[in-house]
Scaffold this active site. Sequence first.
Site, PDB file in Angstrom:
ATOM      1  N   GLY A 169       0.803  -1.218   0.000  1.00 19.80           N
ATOM      2  CA  GLY A 169       0.000   0.000   0.000  1.00 19.80           C
ATOM      3  C   GLY A 169       0.839   1.272   0.000  1.00 19.80           C
ATOM      4  N   ASN A 225      -8.777   3.579   7.794  1.00 22.92           N
ATOM      5  CA  ASN A 225      -8.193   2.472   8.547  1.00 22.92           C
ATOM      6  C   ASN A 225      -8.483   2.537  10.041  1.00 22.92           C
ATOM      7  OD1 ASN A 225      -6.381   4.677   7.683  1.00 22.92           O
ATOM      8  ND2 ASN A 225      -5.054   3.887   9.283  1.00 22.92           N
ATOM      9  N   GLN A 249      -7.767  -0.627   2.811  1.00 25.35           N
ATOM     10  CA  GLN A 249      -8.670  -1.235   3.800  1.00 25.35           C
ATOM     11  C   GLN A 249      -9.959  -1.751   3.155  1.00 25.35           C
ATOM     12  OE1 GLN A 249      -8.137  -1.888   7.002  1.00 25.35           O
ATOM     13  NE2 GLN A 249      -6.142  -0.870   7.113  1.00 25.35           N
ATOM     14  N   SER A 264      -3.212  -3.715  -0.882  1.00 29.69           N
ATOM     15  CA  SER A 264      -2.101  -4.375  -0.211  1.00 29.69           C
ATOM     16  C   SER A 264      -2.502  -5.782   0.231  1.00 29.69           C
ATOM     17  CB  SER A 264      -1.715  -3.538   1.017  1.00 29.69           C
ATOM     18  OG  SER A 264      -0.676  -4.159   1.724  1.00 29.69           O
ATOM     19  N   ALA A 265      -1.707  -6.795  -0.148  1.00 27.89           N
ATOM     20  CA  ALA A 265      -2.099  -8.198   0.057  1.00 27.89           C
ATOM     21  C   ALA A 265      -2.268  -8.591   1.521  1.00 27.89           C
ATOM     22  CB  ALA A 265      -1.071  -9.116  -0.608  1.00 27.89           C
ATOM     23  N   HIS A 266      -1.457  -8.001   2.410  1.00 29.20           N
ATOM     24  CA  HIS A 266      -1.520  -8.486   3.799  1.00 29.20           C
ATOM     25  C   HIS A 266      -2.782  -8.042   4.537  1.00 29.20           C
ATOM     26  CE1 HIS A 266      -0.062  -4.995   6.403  1.00 29.20           C
ATOM     27  NE2 HIS A 266       0.252  -4.535   5.208  1.00 29.20           N
ATOM     28  N   THR A 304      12.890  -7.172  -9.999  1.00 27.80           N
ATOM     29  CA  THR A 304      12.423  -8.551 -10.143  1.00 27.80           C
ATOM     30  C   THR A 304      11.160  -8.746  -9.312  1.00 27.80           C
ATOM     31  OG1 THR A 304      14.668  -9.299 -10.503  1.00 27.80           O
ATOM     32  CG2 THR A 304      13.072 -10.980  -9.833  1.00 27.80           C
ATOM     33  N   CYS A 340       0.566   1.932  12.119  1.00 28.41           N
ATOM     34  CA  CYS A 340       1.726   2.752  11.756  1.00 28.41           C
ATOM     35  C   CYS A 340       1.933   3.917  12.702  1.00 28.41           C
ATOM     36  CB  CYS A 340       1.580   3.265  10.336  1.00 28.41           C
ATOM     37  SG  CYS A 340       1.209   1.944   9.199  1.00 28.41           S
TER      38      CYS A 340
END
Length: 379
Positions: free
Chosen positions: A69, A149, A177, A197-199, A235, A323
């Site tokens: 994110g 969030n 979110q 964001s994947a997590h 990569t 955060c």
Amino acid sequence: MVYLDNAATTPVHPGVLKAMLPYLDKQYGNPSGIYEFAEKSKAAIDEVRKIIARSINAEPEEIYFTSGGTESDNWALIGMAETLKDRGRHIITTSIEHHAVINTCEYLKQRGYNITYLDVNSDGIINLNQLQEAIRKDTILISIMFANNEVGSIQPVKKIGEIAHKNNICFHTDAVQAYLHTGIDVRKMNIDMMSASAHKFRGAKGCGFLYIRNGIKPAVFMHGGKQESGIRAGTENVHGIVGMGEAVKIALENMRGNMIYVRNMRNYLLYRIEHEIPYVVLNGSRHMRLPGNLNVSFLGIEGQSLLVMLDMDGICTSSGSACTAGLGGGSHVLKALGADGDRLKGALRMTLDAQNTMEEMDYVVCRLKENVAALRDNI
Ligand code: PLP
């Protein structure tokens, strides 16, 4: 352990881990290679591009993989500021954005850009008339989060996009979110760029994407090789991306059912808190909020102290966003909603997921009642 901090991060789904493992082990080819072994990695990540594109009604070539994110937000804002610097240097955002957006705006401010931070009402929602009035001739970007969030408030994204497009302005939304926690259609909702964001949806940390509508051209952010159509070098995080694709598939399988289950559980928790613990204030909107988000202030106590006591009971919560936890000074989001004094100090965020249970909610209410009473008795 009762985990109620799903807005901070979620555990990797077992199915996601299973999908990822071969790409850390046997299938380790670099997607840029031109032999068959490497091409399998390339095919795997291109399949994920299709899965994600379908999930938001975009085209596969509009999905760019990033490290999450924060990078997606930085790229959207700095990239568009750079591309459009000769057209104008004014950006509109809100006072309740995540620091990935706010601090990027502050960075741009130091480089000569003007930033307008829109206020929100006590529900955490912007005023569309104020947005309209804030638009200037030199406005190049509107960046407004899909859902907050800390308090989960959901913005009128479709209407924001309509206003942006009527004025020929690019619209970015931070959907970190919101993605897979509420339905998103980038075409119907007039979204030009979107961060995810994947997590936050049971994928792995350090992996996400930025949706960039065809025709929108943010400046190159990572300079290097030709990955991601030559505009985001490096990569690819193949195992992370494959896992993210699996997490999307799993989330989509029962998204509606999960949303209803989580919302009912959250409403049950709120009902019991409001009826069984005195002097409690709900922060944010009662209706326009993410299903799993609950943010309440327990007046007369420190949210941080309550958090520590709950931790000793095996319950993970938060007093703000992950955060900013530990920074002190109170949440900028709650302040923007008009909270001060006791309400600011006594805030606690609990964010639920489909893995939580009603039994856990009963346990949480029981511990909250005792701990809040004990802290109030100590004053
Ligand atoms: N934007 C929002 C709204 C968030 O909640 C977060 C993380 O909490 C981020 C951005 C940053 O995402 P990441 O942790 O993937 O860098």
